[in-house]
Design a protein around this motif. Structure first.
Motif, mmCIF file in Angstrom:
data_model
loop_
_atom_site.group_PDB
_atom_site.id
_atom_site.type_symbol
_atom_site.label_atom_id
_atom_site.label_comp_id
_atom_site.label_asym_id
_atom_site.label_seq_id
_atom_site.Cartn_x
_atom_site.Cartn_y
_atom_site.Cartn_z
ATOM 1 N N GLY A 91 16.850 -6.871 -2.283
ATOM 2 C CA GLY A 91 15.411 -6.671 -2.421
ATOM 3 C C GLY A 91 14.616 -7.689 -1.630
ATOM 4 N N VAL A 92 13.373 -7.330 -1.329
ATOM 5 C CA VAL A 92 12.450 -8.232 -0.631
ATOM 6 C C VAL A 92 11.094 -8.163 -1.317
ATOM 7 C CG1 VAL A 92 13.616 -8.005 1.593
ATOM 8 C CG2 VAL A 92 11.737 -6.445 1.017
ATOM 9 N N GLY A 93 10.281 -9.186 -1.102
ATOM 10 C CA GLY A 93 8.940 -9.205 -1.675
ATOM 11 C C GLY A 93 7.933 -9.822 -0.710
ATOM 12 N N PHE A 95 3.640 -10.592 -0.669
ATOM 13 C CA PHE A 95 2.516 -10.616 -1.597
ATOM 14 C C PHE A 95 1.219 -10.948 -0.872
ATOM 15 C CE2 PHE A 95 6.432 -11.562 -3.783
ATOM 16 C CZ PHE A 95 6.384 -10.685 -4.852
ATOM 17 N N ALA A 96 0.246 -10.062 -1.030
ATOM 18 C CA ALA A 96 -1.073 -10.230 -0.436
ATOM 19 C C ALA A 96 -2.001 -9.190 -1.064
ATOM 20 C CB ALA A 96 -1.023 -10.032 1.086
ATOM 21 N N PRO A 97 -3.307 -9.459 -1.109
ATOM 22 C CA PRO A 97 -4.234 -8.421 -1.565
ATOM 23 C C PRO A 97 -4.030 -7.151 -0.746
ATOM 24 C CG PRO A 97 -5.378 -10.519 -1.311
ATOM 25 C CD PRO A 97 -4.001 -10.709 -0.722
ATOM 26 N N ILE A 98 -4.223 -6.013 -1.375
ATOM 27 C CA ILE A 98 -3.880 -4.750 -0.732
ATOM 28 C C ILE A 98 -4.634 -4.545 0.588
ATOM 29 C CG2 ILE A 98 -5.609 -3.427 -2.031
ATOM 30 C CD1 ILE A 98 -2.070 -2.310 -0.843
ATOM 31 N N ASP A 99 -5.853 -5.075 0.683
ATOM 32 C CA ASP A 99 -6.601 -4.912 1.927
ATOM 33 C C ASP A 99 -6.101 -5.833 3.032
ATOM 34 O OD1 ASP A 99 -7.652 -6.878 0.121
ATOM 35 O OD2 ASP A 99 -9.362 -7.145 1.459
ATOM 36 N N GLU A 100 -5.225 -6.768 2.672
ATOM 37 C CA GLU A 100 -4.662 -7.688 3.658
ATOM 38 C C GLU A 100 -3.165 -7.460 3.889
ATOM 39 O OE1 GLU A 100 -5.542 -11.691 2.489
ATOM 40 O OE2 GLU A 100 -7.673 -11.250 2.103
ATOM 41 N N ASP A 104 3.807 -3.172 8.084
ATOM 42 C CA ASP A 104 5.245 -3.316 8.234
ATOM 43 C C ASP A 104 5.877 -3.934 6.990
ATOM 44 O OD1 ASP A 104 4.036 -5.797 8.759
ATOM 45 O OD2 ASP A 104 5.664 -6.431 10.072
ATOM 46 N N LYS A 105 5.135 -4.807 6.304
ATOM 47 C CA LYS A 105 5.663 -5.408 5.077
ATOM 48 C C LYS A 105 5.704 -4.395 3.938
ATOM 49 C CE LYS A 105 4.740 -10.265 6.034
ATOM 50 N NZ LYS A 105 4.625 -10.117 7.470
ATOM 51 N N TRP A 106 4.697 -3.523 3.866
ATOM 52 C CA TRP A 106 4.716 -2.430 2.890
ATOM 53 C C TRP A 106 5.967 -1.568 3.092
ATOM 54 C CZ3 TRP A 106 2.268 -0.115 -1.284
ATOM 55 C CH2 TRP A 106 2.560 1.242 -1.493
ATOM 56 N N HIS A 107 6.191 -1.153 4.321
ATOM 57 C CA HIS A 107 7.312 -0.261 4.600
ATOM 58 C C HIS A 107 8.658 -0.963 4.402
ATOM 59 C CE1 HIS A 107 5.043 3.226 5.833
ATOM 60 N NE2 HIS A 107 4.276 2.467 6.603
ATOM 61 N N GLN A 108 8.725 -2.255 4.690
ATOM 62 C CA GLN A 108 9.973 -2.974 4.458
ATOM 63 C C GLN A 108 10.316 -3.003 2.975
ATOM 64 O OE1 GLN A 108 10.061 -7.223 5.136
ATOM 65 N NE2 GLN A 108 12.233 -7.182 5.711
ATOM 66 N N MET A 109 9.316 -3.213 2.117
ATOM 67 C CA MET A 109 9.573 -3.218 0.673
ATOM 68 C C MET A 109 9.989 -1.837 0.186
ATOM 69 S SD MET A 109 6.788 -5.841 -1.024
ATOM 70 C CE MET A 109 5.323 -5.225 -0.182
ATOM 71 N N ILE A 110 9.300 -0.806 0.636
ATOM 72 C CA ILE A 110 9.673 0.556 0.241
ATOM 73 C C ILE A 110 11.092 0.879 0.696
ATOM 74 C CG2 ILE A 110 9.193 3.014 0.574
ATOM 75 C CD1 ILE A 110 7.186 1.761 -1.260
ATOM 76 N N ALA A 150 0.215 -7.896 -5.572
ATOM 77 C CA ALA A 150 1.561 -7.317 -5.686
ATOM 78 C C ALA A 150 1.568 -5.797 -5.647
ATOM 79 C CB ALA A 150 2.230 -7.805 -6.970
ATOM 80 N N ALA A 151 0.548 -5.186 -5.081
ATOM 81 C CA ALA A 151 0.495 -3.722 -5.093
ATOM 82 C C ALA A 151 1.755 -3.107 -4.493
ATOM 83 C CB ALA A 151 -0.740 -3.228 -4.346
#
Length: 237
Positions: A91-93, A95-100, A104-110, A150-151
């Motif tokens: 797993g990876v994590g 963390f940033a406000p959703i507007d920031e 690529d980090k969103w897709h890496q977590m998914i 953490a969205a």
């Protein structure tokens, strides 16, 4: 489950929780395969777990790729002839406000946290049907408690919990047990953290190892399908 000689596969097993669980399972008499994205790291970790190549196997696998996981399971079956326990731990994590939060980090977590547990199960389910084995996912308290910044991480861990519980209902007809473990703060290398004495208050990797052993030793008639675990007393800062 009589653990002596049983075979486990742990993704993300080169350090942290995965490595701690591997140590516990080896001490209980099991054979253990661990995987990481880099073969060199996996083989180095495997050798540090045991000098006996008959007991431990280091494999390269990127859980975002289904074929990698199929190849890992094939290697385990070729070496030991069976797979009894699978821990989807990689797993990876970020963390940033959703507007920031960067795309690529969103897709890496998914891809890692959610698609990864799917790939690991799809690759191993036939072997688990043969062994009437156990599939365990490593989720998080972030799979039930949402918090700022953490969205993306929440989305993946909520997904892991839902995926695992539904898979449990699908697979118990084959006598496959399925559980998810949801830890709070763990003294691990997650998110590029380096464990130190300041982490003494946190759950330790060997504690998760003990929990996995407890699940494996549970009477077959009983299934703890979702386990929340947290530090007894949080750090006071």
């Amino acid at each position: 489950m009589d653990l002596k000689g049983k075979v486990a596969y742990i993704t993300g097993g080169t350090k942290g929780i995965g490595y701690g669980v591997a140590e516990s399972l080896l001490e209980a008499g099991m054979k253990v395969a661990i995987s990481g994205r880099k073969l060199e790291d996996a083989q180095k970790a495997a050798k540090s777990l045991s000098n006996d190549a008959d007991l431990v196997l280091g494999l390269s696998s990127d859980v975002t790729k289904l074929q990698d996981e199929k190849d890992a399971i094939k290697s385990i079956e070729e070496k030991w002839g069976q797979v009894d326990v699978v821990l989807a731990n990689a797993g990876v994590g970020h963390f940033a406000p959703i507007d920031e939060l960067e795309d690529d980090k969103w897709h890496q977590m998914i891809d890692t946290n959610l698609n990864g547990v799917y790939h690991t199960l799809k690759a191993s389910v036939a072997a688990l049907k043969q062994s009437k084995g156990y599939y365990i996912t490593l989720a998080s308290l972030a799979g039930t408690n949402f918090f700022p910044t953490a969205a993306g991480y929440n989305a993946t861990k909520f997904g892991v919990v839902g995926f695992t519980q539904a898979a449990m209902l699908d697979l118990r007809q084959y006598d496959i047990k399925v559980s998810t473990i949801m830890p709070g703060s763990v003294a691990s290398h997650f998110n590029d953290h380096t464990p130190s004495k300041d982490d003494a208050w946190k759950i330790q990797p060997e504690d998760i190892g003990q929990l996995v052993l407890d699940l494996l030793k549970m009477n077959p008639r009983t299934l703890p399908s979702k386990i929340e675990v947290r530090p007894t007393r949080p750090d006071k800062k």
